[in-house]
Write an enzyme that holds these catalytic residues in place. Structure first.
Site: not given
Length: 465
Positions: A154-155, A276, A282, A284, A289, A316
């Site tokens: 939590t948090h 990369s 790397k 990724n 994402e 319309y």
């Protein structure tokens, strides 16, 4: 020549023709437009409005146009404003006056509403199928790593230990709610506007119930004004897409964190990672994402249509031409994200040792130590304070609760006995959460059965064509 050119002495400019055209977007609805036209023509013939010969010619002509579009032979005229004019223009050129009679008793207003509703129903079905595929991937990973323990947060701070399977199943329930929203969007779209004409209905003896059956709609819309102006069903679809995109964004945020060196909980497959251009080491989580990022795009589609529909008077208005692009984009984006997430989840490697190592940090047994005292008669608030003192002691010594001696515990309360060590065992802590919906092994086994049963049920509820 425009369909409405009789009233005008001059045509629109090249710019306004391009500015006002919806063909670049609504050409994707060609199959729905042709299906609606076939149903309309058959109904007109049955009602004696056009001849059966004309209806047969129209059906054959439309079938040929659909074939030519699907095989890439159809040439869209840049002067056509929309898919309706494109199809009708070629149909009339191919079969003559019969094609010109197709538009009897209808308007582009009810025609486009029909096309859009048919399209929305199809995309809802597609999304429901993709939704269940992702849930299968989550449940399979949960089953394969049922006993793995990781820290619950939590948090974004260590809170209590939970089963990894419990954590993954939380997302299956989010997706189950998303399925309900998609099903509701399907139901909202499942109403027939055809036969409402421009806004007031028509004087021709149309049978709207016949076209409703022919097109697979649940019922005809009872108010012609509402039929041509309603886009709530698209708002429902994009809203369902937005909420589900938000859920996928949450899931992918965790996968991104879990795949970092700091966490090391999972390793993503090479097929769902990128490298990369400058740093050779790397790996990724680009696709996680992207899914996270695309949620903003889908939510933007929802806001755009809400603002477009705001303050529109009946019936319309040309503003509604802007209704389709966002809906098409939101549905396609979400489907792509479902597919990508399912592949990413099903192929990732889970690292139980890394999860357990983190679960042993952060005093995750603290709540159970407080419960230990409460079960021996100490008020929980007082027990909470006692354990807080013990945690503070650990912080000063740089150790964990399980490193403390029995004398350290007794210094805070005489209620502590030698069996306090059992309260510090992570496996026992997790297993003790036996309440329905908890993270205990028995509770999660029951939850797994329910999630799998709900998934089977939902797969059976996906509407058929």
């Amino acid at each position: 020549m425009a369909l409405w050119s009789g009233r005008f002495e001059e045509g629109v400019s090249e710019f306004t023709q391009r500015f006002g055209a919806s063909l670049p977007v609504d050409r994707q609805l060609y199959a729905q437009d042709i299906a609606g036209s076939k149903a309309h023509a058959a109904m007109l013939a049955r009602q004696g409005v056009i001849s059966h010969e004309d209806a047969l010619d129209i059906e054959a002509g439309l079938t040929e146009i659909e074939r030519s579009i699907e095989e890439g032979e159809f040439t869209f005229d840049v002067n056509d404003e929309d898919i309706h004019m494109a199809v009708e223009g070629v149909l009339t050129a191919n079969i003559g006056d019969a094609g010109a009679r197709l538009h009897t008793g209808r308007s582009r207003n009810d025609q486009v509403a029909t096309d859009t509703r048919l399209f929305a129903k199809k995309r809802c079905r597609d999304l429901m199928r993709a939704n269940t595929t992702l849930r299968h991937a989550l449940i399979k990973q949960a089953q394969e790593h049922f006993d793995v323990i990781l820290p619950g947060y939590t948090h974004m701070q260590h809170a209590q230990p939970v089963l990894f399977s419990h954590h993954l199943l939380a997302y299956t329930w989010m997706l189950a709610r998303d399925f309900e929203r998609l099903q509701a969007a399907y139901a909202a779209a499942d109403a027939n506007p055809l036969g409402s004409a421009a806004l007031a209905g028509t004087t021709y003896p149309l049978d709207r119930f016949q076209t409703t059956r022919a097109l697979g709609f649940d019922h005809p819309i009872p108010n012609s004004l509402d039929a041509v102006s309603d886009r709530d069903f698209l708002l429902d679809l994009i809203y369902a897409c937005s909420v589900s995109s938000m859920h996928l964004s949450r899931l992918c945020e965790e996968i991104i964190l879990w795949s970092t060196s700091e966490f090391g909980f999972v390793t993503l497959s090479d097929a769902y990672s990128t490298g990369s251009s400058i740093m050779p080491q790397k790996k990724n989580p680009d696709f996680a994402e992207l899914i996270r990022g695309k949620s903003g795009r889908v939510i933007g589609d929802l806001v755009a249509l809400l603002v477009t529909c705001k303050s529109l008077p009946l019936a319309y208005n040309k503003d509604l031409q802007e209704d389709k692009e966002g809906a098409i984009d939101a549905a396609q984006t979400l489907e792509d994200c479902y597919v990508c997430a399912a592949g990413m989840i099903s192929t990732m490697t889970v690292h139980p040792d890394a999860m357990m190592a983190q679960a042993r940090r952060g005093y995750l047994a603290a709540t159970d130590v407080a419960d230990y005292l409460a079960k021996r008669g100490m008020p929980f608030r007082q027990a909470h304070e006692v354990v807080g003192h013990l945690v503070l002691l650990c912080e000063k010594r740089g150790c964990d609760l399980e490193d403390l001696a029995l004398d350290d515990f007794k210094a805070e309360s005489d209620l502590f006995e030698a069996d306090i060590t059992s309260a510090l065992n992570l496996e026992a802590i997790v297993a003790a959460r036996t309440t329905y919906g908890g993270t205990g092994h028995a509770a999660v086994r029951q939850q797994m059965q329910e999630a799998s049963g709900r998934l089977d049920q939902d797969e059976g509820r996906i509407p058929r064509l």
